[in-house]
Design a protein around this motif. Structure first.
Motif, mmCIF file in Angstrom:
data_model
loop_
_atom_site.group_PDB
_atom_site.id
_atom_site.type_symbol
_atom_site.label_atom_id
_atom_site.label_comp_id
_atom_site.label_asym_id
_atom_site.label_seq_id
_atom_site.Cartn_x
_atom_site.Cartn_y
_atom_site.Cartn_z
ATOM 1 N N ASP A 27 -5.826 -7.470 -10.843
ATOM 2 C CA ASP A 27 -4.645 -8.072 -11.461
ATOM 3 C C ASP A 27 -3.806 -8.846 -10.454
ATOM 4 O O ASP A 27 -3.247 -9.893 -10.772
ATOM 5 C CB ASP A 27 -3.804 -7.065 -12.238
ATOM 6 C CG ASP A 27 -3.329 -5.878 -11.444
ATOM 7 O OD1 ASP A 27 -3.805 -5.645 -10.316
ATOM 8 O OD2 ASP A 27 -2.463 -5.155 -11.970
ATOM 9 N N LEU A 28 -3.761 -8.381 -9.210
ATOM 10 C CA LEU A 28 -3.065 -9.136 -8.172
ATOM 11 C C LEU A 28 -3.836 -10.417 -7.853
ATOM 12 O O LEU A 28 -3.255 -11.478 -7.664
ATOM 13 C CB LEU A 28 -2.867 -8.286 -6.916
ATOM 14 C CG LEU A 28 -2.123 -8.932 -5.758
ATOM 15 C CD1 LEU A 28 -0.764 -9.487 -6.179
ATOM 16 C CD2 LEU A 28 -1.958 -7.929 -4.613
ATOM 17 N N TYR A 85 -0.113 -1.957 -2.677
ATOM 18 C CA TYR A 85 -1.114 -1.313 -3.512
ATOM 19 C C TYR A 85 -1.835 -0.305 -2.621
ATOM 20 O O TYR A 85 -2.384 -0.676 -1.579
ATOM 21 C CB TYR A 85 -2.087 -2.374 -4.032
ATOM 22 C CG TYR A 85 -3.240 -1.834 -4.830
ATOM 23 C CD1 TYR A 85 -3.093 -1.551 -6.183
ATOM 24 C CD2 TYR A 85 -4.487 -1.635 -4.248
ATOM 25 C CE1 TYR A 85 -4.157 -1.077 -6.928
ATOM 26 C CE2 TYR A 85 -5.555 -1.159 -4.985
ATOM 27 C CZ TYR A 85 -5.384 -0.887 -6.319
ATOM 28 O OH TYR A 85 -6.438 -0.415 -7.053
ATOM 29 N N LEU A 86 -1.805 0.967 -3.016
ATOM 30 C CA LEU A 86 -2.451 2.018 -2.230
ATOM 31 C C LEU A 86 -3.686 2.489 -2.988
ATOM 32 O O LEU A 86 -3.604 3.260 -3.948
ATOM 33 C CB LEU A 86 -1.483 3.168 -1.962
ATOM 34 C CG LEU A 86 -1.939 4.238 -0.983
ATOM 35 C CD1 LEU A 86 -2.362 3.653 0.354
ATOM 36 C CD2 LEU A 86 -0.850 5.279 -0.788
ATOM 37 N N SER A 87 -4.831 1.993 -2.556
ATOM 38 C CA SER A 87 -6.079 2.164 -3.304
ATOM 39 C C SER A 87 -6.533 3.610 -3.439
ATOM 40 O O SER A 87 -7.224 3.940 -4.403
ATOM 41 C CB SER A 87 -7.190 1.341 -2.656
ATOM 42 O OG SER A 87 -7.429 1.787 -1.336
ATOM 43 N N LYS A 91 -3.297 7.327 -9.631
ATOM 44 C CA LYS A 91 -2.278 6.786 -10.523
ATOM 45 C C LYS A 91 -1.171 6.189 -9.674
ATOM 46 O O LYS A 91 -1.008 6.552 -8.517
ATOM 47 C CB LYS A 91 -1.691 7.880 -11.418
ATOM 48 C CG LYS A 91 -2.677 8.459 -12.398
ATOM 49 C CD LYS A 91 -2.024 9.547 -13.178
ATOM 50 C CE LYS A 91 -2.024 9.134 -14.626
ATOM 51 N NZ LYS A 91 -1.331 10.085 -15.478
ATOM 52 N N ARG A 92 -0.429 5.304 -10.285
ATOM 53 C CA ARG A 92 0.725 4.680 -9.634
ATOM 54 C C ARG A 92 0.371 4.115 -8.263
ATOM 55 O O ARG A 92 1.010 4.399 -7.265
ATOM 56 C CB ARG A 92 1.891 5.652 -9.559
ATOM 57 C CG ARG A 92 2.357 6.067 -10.929
ATOM 58 C CD ARG A 92 3.628 6.841 -10.886
ATOM 59 N NE ARG A 92 3.983 7.187 -12.246
ATOM 60 C CZ ARG A 92 5.170 6.957 -12.766
ATOM 61 N NH1 ARG A 92 6.098 6.405 -12.047
ATOM 62 N NH2 ARG A 92 5.422 7.292 -14.004
ATOM 63 N N ARG A 93 -0.661 3.300 -8.250
ATOM 64 C CA ARG A 93 -1.143 2.696 -7.005
ATOM 65 C C ARG A 93 -0.238 1.581 -6.506
ATOM 66 O O ARG A 93 -0.322 1.196 -5.357
ATOM 67 C CB ARG A 93 -2.545 2.143 -7.210
ATOM 68 C CG ARG A 93 -3.588 3.206 -7.423
ATOM 69 C CD ARG A 93 -4.922 2.573 -7.665
ATOM 70 N NE ARG A 93 -5.954 3.592 -7.713
ATOM 71 C CZ ARG A 93 -7.232 3.326 -7.806
ATOM 72 N NH1 ARG A 93 -7.642 2.074 -7.877
ATOM 73 N NH2 ARG A 93 -8.113 4.288 -7.834
ATOM 74 N N ALA A 111 3.924 2.305 -10.359
ATOM 75 C CA ALA A 111 3.233 1.740 -11.511
ATOM 76 C C ALA A 111 1.727 1.749 -11.313
ATOM 77 O O ALA A 111 1.244 1.868 -10.191
ATOM 78 C CB ALA A 111 3.713 0.311 -11.737
ATOM 79 N N ASP A 112 1.039 1.558 -12.454
ATOM 80 C CA ASP A 112 -0.419 1.503 -12.434
ATOM 81 C C ASP A 112 -0.962 0.082 -12.411
ATOM 82 O O ASP A 112 -2.160 -0.115 -12.250
ATOM 83 C CB ASP A 112 -0.987 2.244 -13.642
ATOM 84 C CG ASP A 112 -0.715 3.742 -13.571
ATOM 85 O OD1 ASP A 112 -0.815 4.311 -12.473
ATOM 86 O OD2 ASP A 112 -0.394 4.323 -14.612
ATOM 87 N N SER A 113 -0.091 -0.901 -12.595
ATOM 88 C CA SER A 113 -0.534 -2.291 -12.579
ATOM 89 C C SER A 113 0.566 -3.166 -11.994
ATOM 90 O O SER A 113 1.718 -2.738 -11.877
ATOM 91 C CB SER A 113 -0.872 -2.778 -13.996
ATOM 92 O OG SER A 113 0.316 -2.923 -14.751
ATOM 93 N N LEU A 114 0.212 -4.390 -11.663
ATOM 94 C CA LEU A 114 1.204 -5.329 -11.135
ATOM 95 C C LEU A 114 2.278 -5.611 -12.177
ATOM 96 O O LEU A 114 3.471 -5.597 -11.863
ATOM 97 C CB LEU A 114 0.520 -6.633 -10.699
ATOM 98 C CG LEU A 114 1.439 -7.699 -10.119
ATOM 99 C CD1 LEU A 114 2.157 -7.206 -8.877
ATOM 100 C CD2 LEU A 114 0.643 -8.961 -9.814
#
Length: 125
Positions: A27-28, A85-87, A91-93, A111-114
């Motif tokens: 998504d990023l 973003y912490l891979s 959850k909540r990366r 959050a889970d997405s951008l």
């Protein structure tokens, strides 16, 4: 997502610049394909979204990225907090972390997405 307080780059990033970023979430990547960075306010918070080239460069030089394996920084609040973003999280990366951080324990997953991260910032979380 509509970001009225942001001035987004009118051009997208080059494929080569995107391919050079290890661990870039889809998504990023999609955002960077449309807008290669931006700056402004989201809600009442300042936000600087880096270009693909800057993300790649910062991944190699930021102490916080080097001390927190799996963290990909992609922006800041213009001051002492980075957004990343912490891979390795399930959850909540997406979240924020102090730029002078000791490690993953200081990562605040939001959050889970951008899109969800940007919404959290709009809501003042």
């Amino acid at each position: 997502m509509d970001l009225p307080g942001m001035q987004l780059a009118p051009q997208g990033a080059a494929r080569e610049a995107l391919d050079a970023i290890p661990g870039l979430p889809s998504d990023l990547r999609a955002f960077l394909e449309r807008h290669d960075g931006g700056r402004g306010k989201v809600g009442n918070r300042p936000l600087v979204l880096w270009s693909a080239q800057q993300i790649g460069k910062e991944a190699q030089s930021q102490e916080v990225s080097l001390s927190t394996p799996g963290l990909l920084l992609f922006g800041t609040d213009g001051g002492a907090e980075g957004y990343g973003y912490l891979s390795r999280l399930r959850k909540r990366r997406y979240g924020r972390i102090p730029l002078i951080a000791a490690g993953a324990h200081e990562f605040e997953g939001l959050a889970d997405s951008l899109d969800d991260l940007l919404q959290a910032l709009i809501e003042g979380r």
